[in-house]
Design a protein around this motif. Sequence first.
Motif, PDB file in Angstrom:
ATOM      1  N   PRO A  91       7.099  -1.075   2.608  1.00 25.25           N
ATOM      2  CA  PRO A  91       6.267  -1.658   1.543  1.00 25.25           C
ATOM      3  C   PRO A  91       4.972  -2.324   2.031  1.00 25.25           C
ATOM      4  O   PRO A  91       4.031  -2.453   1.257  1.00 25.25           O
ATOM      5  CB  PRO A  91       7.190  -2.671   0.879  1.00 25.25           C
ATOM      6  CG  PRO A  91       8.207  -2.998   1.919  1.00 25.25           C
ATOM      7  CD  PRO A  91       8.377  -1.760   2.735  1.00 25.25           C
ATOM      8  N   LYS A  92       4.896  -2.718   3.267  1.00 22.30           N
ATOM      9  CA  LYS A  92       3.704  -3.419   3.764  1.00 22.30           C
ATOM     10  C   LYS A  92       2.730  -2.504   4.498  1.00 22.30           C
ATOM     11  O   LYS A  92       1.737  -2.962   5.045  1.00 22.30           O
ATOM     12  CB  LYS A  92       4.122  -4.566   4.682  1.00 22.30           C
ATOM     13  CG  LYS A  92       4.913  -5.630   3.954  1.00 22.30           C
ATOM     14  CD  LYS A  92       5.310  -6.747   4.868  1.00 22.30           C
ATOM     15  CE  LYS A  92       6.101  -7.776   4.084  1.00 22.30           C
ATOM     16  NZ  LYS A  92       6.511  -8.897   4.921  1.00 22.30           N
ATOM     17  N   LYS A  93       3.021  -1.206   4.508  1.00 27.47           N
ATOM     18  CA  LYS A  93       2.184  -0.256   5.247  1.00 27.47           C
ATOM     19  C   LYS A  93       1.247   0.500   4.314  1.00 27.47           C
ATOM     20  O   LYS A  93       1.591   0.807   3.182  1.00 27.47           O
ATOM     21  CB  LYS A  93       3.060   0.765   5.997  1.00 27.47           C
ATOM     22  CG  LYS A  93       4.053   0.148   6.958  1.00 27.47           C
ATOM     23  CD  LYS A  93       3.352  -0.477   8.131  1.00 27.47           C
ATOM     24  CE  LYS A  93       4.362  -1.022   9.116  1.00 27.47           C
ATOM     25  NZ  LYS A  93       3.727  -1.678  10.242  1.00 27.47           N
ATOM     26  N   LYS A  94       0.058   0.816   4.823  1.00 25.72           N
ATOM     27  CA  LYS A  94      -0.881   1.678   4.090  1.00 25.72           C
ATOM     28  C   LYS A  94      -0.515   3.116   4.415  1.00 25.72           C
ATOM     29  O   LYS A  94      -0.610   3.556   5.558  1.00 25.72           O
ATOM     30  CB  LYS A  94      -2.319   1.390   4.494  1.00 25.72           C
ATOM     31  CG  LYS A  94      -3.315   2.231   3.711  1.00 25.72           C
ATOM     32  CD  LYS A  94      -4.741   1.878   4.041  1.00 25.72           C
ATOM     33  CE  LYS A  94      -5.676   2.766   3.233  1.00 25.72           C
ATOM     34  NZ  LYS A  94      -7.078   2.493   3.558  1.00 25.72           N
ATOM     35  N   ILE A  95      -0.112   3.871   3.400  1.00 25.03           N
ATOM     36  CA  ILE A  95       0.401   5.229   3.575  1.00 25.03           C
ATOM     37  C   ILE A  95      -0.636   6.245   3.093  1.00 25.03           C
ATOM     38  O   ILE A  95      -1.193   6.100   2.003  1.00 25.03           O
ATOM     39  CB  ILE A  95       1.733   5.396   2.828  1.00 25.03           C
ATOM     40  CG1 ILE A  95       2.751   4.425   3.427  1.00 25.03           C
ATOM     41  CG2 ILE A  95       2.227   6.829   2.901  1.00 25.03           C
ATOM     42  CD1 ILE A  95       4.025   4.294   2.647  1.00 25.03           C
ATOM     43  N   VAL A  96      -0.874   7.274   3.909  1.00 26.08           N
ATOM     44  CA  VAL A  96      -1.872   8.292   3.606  1.00 26.08           C
ATOM     45  C   VAL A  96      -1.230   9.670   3.684  1.00 26.08           C
ATOM     46  O   VAL A  96      -0.529   9.981   4.641  1.00 26.08           O
ATOM     47  CB  VAL A  96      -3.049   8.218   4.612  1.00 26.08           C
ATOM     48  CG1 VAL A  96      -4.027   9.352   4.392  1.00 26.08           C
ATOM     49  CG2 VAL A  96      -3.741   6.877   4.530  1.00 26.08           C
TER      50      VAL A  96
END
Length: 131
Positions: A17-22
């Motif tokens: 939940p705290k990660k920027k996902i691409v």
Amino acid sequence: IMPGVIGLAGKLRKIFPKKKIVAFQKGEKLPESFDIVFGTVYAFDILDPRTFDAIGIISLDSLLVAPFPHVSERIYGIVSRLLSYRKPLCVQTFAPDHPLLQAALQQNYLAIVKIYEDFNRKKSSHPSKNK
């Protein structure tokens, strides 16, 4: 069962939940910052996975059903390469129990060779060694 890229992105956002996902696909430009990138094998040919927090594989199912003699080695090579980075690996698939995928994830090359041999025997109408 996850519906494509959107489903995988949603699942990964729940896990991280705290990660920027691409989601990265051929022809797209990578944003300046990110924590997790996932995409096709093409993405890992131009990006350096050693800098990532986790790795995801999408669109592997098409290889699982491909009637090509070396597909087992291709799957093993993809999975083995990504596992070698020692990062969490998420695989999107409709066939999580497929023998090729399981053997690749377990790094069981002997099982891959057996699957390849069985495919070639079936294709050439030769009986299995076990019969």
